[in-house]
Write an enzyme that holds these catalytic residues in place. Structure first.
Site, mmCIF file in Angstrom:
data_model
loop_
_atom_site.group_PDB
_atom_site.id
_atom_site.type_symbol
_atom_site.label_atom_id
_atom_site.label_comp_id
_atom_site.label_asym_id
_atom_site.label_seq_id
_atom_site.Cartn_x
_atom_site.Cartn_y
_atom_site.Cartn_z
ATOM 1 N N ARG A 2 -6.523 -5.570 10.958
ATOM 2 C CA ARG A 2 -7.748 -5.761 10.465
ATOM 3 C C ARG A 2 -8.452 -7.123 10.050
ATOM 4 N NH1 ARG A 2 -9.332 -0.804 6.300
ATOM 5 N NH2 ARG A 2 -11.321 -1.411 7.101
ATOM 6 N N CYS A 24 4.097 6.589 -7.372
ATOM 7 C CA CYS A 24 4.138 7.780 -8.151
ATOM 8 C C CYS A 24 5.163 8.668 -7.314
ATOM 9 C CB CYS A 24 2.687 8.274 -8.100
ATOM 10 S SG CYS A 24 1.373 7.221 -9.371
ATOM 11 N N SER A 74 0.683 -1.210 -0.060
ATOM 12 C CA SER A 74 0.046 0.076 -0.039
ATOM 13 C C SER A 74 0.889 1.297 -0.122
ATOM 14 C CB SER A 74 -0.914 -0.039 1.119
ATOM 15 O OG SER A 74 -2.008 -1.126 1.222
ATOM 16 N N ASN A 113 -6.796 2.166 -7.345
ATOM 17 C CA ASN A 113 -7.441 2.013 -6.226
ATOM 18 C C ASN A 113 -8.882 2.040 -6.485
ATOM 19 O OD1 ASN A 113 -6.005 2.742 -3.674
ATOM 20 N ND2 ASN A 113 -4.840 4.153 -5.300
ATOM 21 N N TRP A 145 -11.869 34.546 -19.653
ATOM 22 C CA TRP A 145 -12.216 33.450 -20.301
ATOM 23 C C TRP A 145 -11.011 32.500 -20.144
ATOM 24 C CZ3 TRP A 145 -16.287 31.576 -23.177
ATOM 25 C CH2 TRP A 145 -17.250 32.463 -23.843
#
Length: 465
Positions: free
Chosen positions: A81, A54, A50, A318, A447
């Site tokens: 968990r 990047c 995990s 993800n 703009w």
């Protein structure tokens, strides 16, 4: 002992791969089904789980001070968990008929089978490593995971030289070139393309080329590496092309990645034209009710061209994991596809793209117009206004938006999200001109540059016979 489902009191989910897609799937499945209903066993061959791949160039370059900041959740947190996460353990075989996987512990060599009721394949992608003389010499590094990043940092700390060659000028190559020049290295980038950033059209890539040269990076485009030369000590000393040799104390490979699907191929699972696993909208592997796949090892639907593509990004991984975990956990979710949005930077130059390039549109058989505009990130009179170039592609006659590329200074990159939403909604460039975007002089001209490009594209579409 490998018990069958009838001998166990609960279902077993096996996850192959412990990074973004795999552990997102495991975590989401655990949220929906407790350990008394669902046993989760996950295998990861590296020492980390995990984490943000990047972020590796920014860790190497010193922007991120320490490795552990890239880790979102440790193995211990997953185990807390009730996820049985087995690190440094590689799955080497999938027996689809027998509904089991064979795993090998890398530190001991011990191998064993584990049965599954549901299987998630999240094996990621592997860096392209050219089959050239000297590619395996010390000092030549790929950068795909945290172990790779640490190995590169160890080389940088040990070498006495200050010359670096980066092979390839895609996202990783450009980001690693920036990291190395920030560390004080003389950096040469050897690129087989005519311009860096092949995810852009060449005219936009040329802007990146100029910016990199402005930073002091030596750009060698349209060049093919032929070998990696080594010294008497066996370490890399230069990168050779047909035309020249470029001295190197360290070499970083930034050529790209391929889906890691050898395991799936060997198991007879369906693989697409780009080498990635093929799934349905629920991320279930086509033709297999109890096998899912996600992350960099799959191909996804391009919503603009209607074709399958391989786009290895952590954002997608993800999302894939969330969808898979919801379906494995008894819920329902789908991943409809992507428009190919990506953003990067080289020093203060921001680079973004979404949708199709010109060659993508031609390959898809689309007729299109292409327009390019120059604007600024803020009102021209406001301090800090910086130049920005926006290129937009639209379908002839219909005016459907096909793609946008943006190169500019601060405030340029994330503007691509406007186009990404428009592409996902199937908007025309005329519809885009009416978008009610936020305006104030510190943030945008009256703009917005994206809307200026849309107005020019409308003119091009309506004036095209």
């Amino acid at each position: 002992m490998n018990m069958s489902r009838t001998e166990r009191s609960r279902e077993r989910l096996v996850v192959v791969g412990g990074d973004a897609a795999g552990m997102s799937a495991a975590s989401q499945a655990r949220r929906l089904r407790g350990p008394d209903e669902l046993e989760i066993v996950a295998f990861e061959r590296s020492r980390f789980t995990s984490y943000s791949a990047c972020g590796i160039p920014y860790w190497v370059g010193g922007d991120v001070p320490e490795r552990d900041r890239l880790i979102a959740r440790s193995p211990e947190e997953h185990r807390a968990r009730d996820i049985d996460l087995r690190m440094r353990t590689e799955v080497v075989e999938i027996d689809v008929e027998g509904r089991r996987v064979r795993a090998r512990e890398l530190d001991t060599g011990d191998a064993y089978w584990t049965s599954y009721d549901k299987l998630v394949i999240a094996t990621g992608a592997r860096p392209i490593r050219p089959d050239l003389p000297g590619v395996d010499a010390p000092g030549v590094h790929g950068v795909q995971n945290l172990d790779d990043g640490q190995a590169l940092l160890d080389t940088l700390a040990a070498t006495g030289g200050r010359r670096a060659v980066v092979v390839g000028a895609g996202y990783i190559g450009v980001e690693m070139a920036e990291a190395l020049i920030n560390l004080g290295y003389e950096v040469t980038v050897v690129n087989r393309g005519k311009e860096p950033m092949s995810t852009l059209d060449p005219d936009m890539g040329r802007l990146v080329h100029r910016a990199m040269e402005g930073m002091g990076i030596t750009m060698v485009d349209d060049a093919e590496v032929t070998k990696f030369l080594t010294g008497d000590d066996g370490r890399v000393r230069a990168v050779a092309t047909d035309a020249a040799e470029y001295p190197a104390d360290v070499v970083v490979l930034g050529i790209g990645v391929r889906p890691e699907t050898e395991l799936a191929r060997a198991a007879g699972l369906p693989v697409g034209d780009h080498g990635g696993l093929l799934t349905d909208l629920s991320m279930r592997v086509r033709g297999h009710d109890d096998i899912w796949a996600g992350g960099d090892c799959v191909e996804v639907l391009d919503l603009v061209s209607g074709r399958e593509r391989h786009i290895p990004l952590g954002t997608h991984a993800n999302k894939h994991g969330q969808v898979i975990g919801a379906n494995v956990g008894g819920g329902y979710a789908t991943f409809p596809g992507v428009v190919g949005t990506a953003v990067s930077k080289v020093c203060d130059l921001e680079i973004a793209r979404t949708g199709l390039r010109e060659k993508d549109a031609r390959r898809a058989g689309l007729q299109f117009v292409a327009v390019t505009i120059e604007s600024t990130s803020r009102a021209g009179y406001y301090p800090g206004a910086a130049p920005m170039t926006v290129k937009m592609l639209a379908e002839r006659r219909t005016g459907r938006l096909l793609g946008v590329q943006i190169v500019g200074r601060e405030g340029a990159g994330k503007r691509v999200d406007i186009a990404a939403v428009a592409l996902t909604a199937g908007m025309t460039v005329e519809q885009m001109t009416a978008l009610d975007l936020g305006y104030a002089p510190p943030f945008s001209p009256v703009w917005d540059p994206v809307l200026v490009a849309a107005r020019k594209a409308v003119t091009a579409v309506t004036s095209t016979p």
